[in-house]
Design a protein around this motif. Sequence first.
Motif, mmCIF file in Angstrom:
data_model
loop_
_atom_site.group_PDB
_atom_site.id
_atom_site.type_symbol
_atom_site.label_atom_id
_atom_site.label_comp_id
_atom_site.label_asym_id
_atom_site.label_seq_id
_atom_site.Cartn_x
_atom_site.Cartn_y
_atom_site.Cartn_z
ATOM 1 N N UNK A 181 0.809 -1.216 0.000
ATOM 2 C CA UNK A 181 0.000 0.000 0.000
ATOM 3 C C UNK A 181 0.846 1.272 0.000
ATOM 4 N N UNK A 182 2.158 1.125 0.084
ATOM 5 C CA UNK A 182 3.031 2.300 0.101
ATOM 6 C C UNK A 182 3.195 2.924 -1.274
ATOM 7 N N UNK A 183 2.888 2.173 -2.327
ATOM 8 C CA UNK A 183 3.026 2.697 -3.678
ATOM 9 C C UNK A 183 3.226 1.596 -4.688
ATOM 10 N N UNK A 184 3.194 1.924 -5.968
ATOM 11 C CA UNK A 184 3.330 0.892 -7.014
ATOM 12 C C UNK A 184 4.729 0.316 -7.124
ATOM 13 N N UNK A 185 5.746 1.064 -6.666
ATOM 14 C CA UNK A 185 7.121 0.591 -6.762
ATOM 15 C C UNK A 185 7.568 0.022 -5.420
ATOM 16 N N UNK A 186 7.784 -1.284 -5.382
ATOM 17 C CA UNK A 186 8.239 -1.935 -4.159
ATOM 18 C C UNK A 186 8.947 -3.232 -4.534
ATOM 19 N N UNK A 187 9.840 -3.713 -3.687
ATOM 20 C CA UNK A 187 10.535 -4.977 -3.980
ATOM 21 C C UNK A 187 9.581 -6.159 -3.939
ATOM 22 N N UNK A 188 10.000 -7.268 -4.528
ATOM 23 C CA UNK A 188 9.186 -8.477 -4.559
ATOM 24 C C UNK A 188 9.269 -9.182 -3.201
ATOM 25 N N UNK A 189 8.148 -9.299 -2.482
ATOM 26 C CA UNK A 189 8.207 -9.861 -1.130
ATOM 27 C C UNK A 189 8.135 -11.386 -1.124
ATOM 28 N N UNK A 190 8.796 -11.970 -0.161
ATOM 29 C CA UNK A 190 8.704 -13.403 0.116
ATOM 30 C C UNK A 190 9.028 -13.635 1.581
ATOM 31 N N UNK A 191 8.551 -14.748 2.109
ATOM 32 C CA UNK A 191 8.735 -15.087 3.522
ATOM 33 C C UNK A 191 9.585 -16.345 3.608
ATOM 34 N N UNK A 192 10.571 -16.330 4.489
ATOM 35 C CA UNK A 192 11.413 -17.496 4.731
ATOM 36 C C UNK A 192 11.272 -17.908 6.192
ATOM 37 N N UNK A 193 10.746 -19.111 6.420
ATOM 38 C CA UNK A 193 10.578 -19.642 7.771
ATOM 39 C C UNK A 193 11.765 -20.531 8.108
ATOM 40 N N UNK A 194 12.562 -20.133 9.070
ATOM 41 C CA UNK A 194 13.655 -20.955 9.579
ATOM 42 C C UNK A 194 13.163 -21.601 10.861
ATOM 43 N N UNK A 195 12.612 -22.789 10.719
ATOM 44 C CA UNK A 195 11.831 -23.409 11.783
ATOM 45 C C UNK A 195 12.455 -24.725 12.219
#
Length: 291
Positions: A134-148
């Motif tokens: 929601x901060x704007x159209x330009x943003x890095x590609x997000x991903x989640x890494x679970x170290x579990x």
Amino acid sequence: SFSDDVSLLVVLIDTNPFFWSTSSSSLNFHQFVSHVLVFLDLIVRLSQLNQIVVIATGHNTCDYIYDSSLDTDQVTGEGELPALYSFVLQRLEEFVNKDEKLGAKQEGLSEKRASSLLSGSLSMALCYIQRVFRSGPLHPQPRILCLQGSPDGSEQYVSIMNAIFSAQRSMVPIDCCYVGSHNSAFLQQASYITGGVYVKPQHLEGLYQYLATVFAVDLHSRSFLQLPRPAGVDFRASCFCHKTTIDMGYVCSVCLSIFCKHHDKCSTCGSVFGKAQLDAASDRKRKASES
């Protein structure tokens, strides 16, 4: 501007003391953290536009540990120990102490569970990513890494599945590097449903090599690589009544709640099942004919 190979990596670190104190693996918590810190430093150095967010997953709570977008000076420190390392280590130590204090307060109220609060850290990660969207159209590609490493907590089944489907709808992959003795059914499903990668390292002494060769790859480059795939995914669910993993069960046709035994009434939405449903229908029909 942000290109396809710029990443926002949200890392969830399992700090549950009940797992690390009883773990039979050759990797202790301090060694685990050292591998993770070198990996985080690698992500930052691959591109100065990359962003990392670290969330600690404790036994009683979870909290933000580090956000590279708030203070870039923490990453560029000089000396024997990079500033990123010292800052994250300090925050992790503070978090572990806070988590232990919360556990001591709740010790007389509930039994100590071996699982960590994965549902809470997943929710925090998704909330952070939504703010970025929601901060704007330009943003890095997000991903989640679970170290579990902790085992699945069946009492968290509903909240974890809600987080998984929310990530799927937002097209946010959930990757997992599982260092426990047994596979995690929850995280296997999370990676499968969201298009992430699930890896259970065979040799934990080389954990950094797994992290660097598999999870350092940005989403754009993944289409060109043959990443590891799990041999099988455990799709078993947990019942809503006893919070245990089941192979077969009863599903409410209204709210899709799962039960290990037959019930006359759904404890979630109140719907009536089977014979009780027929009896209620006949009562309504009789009252209608009398009137």
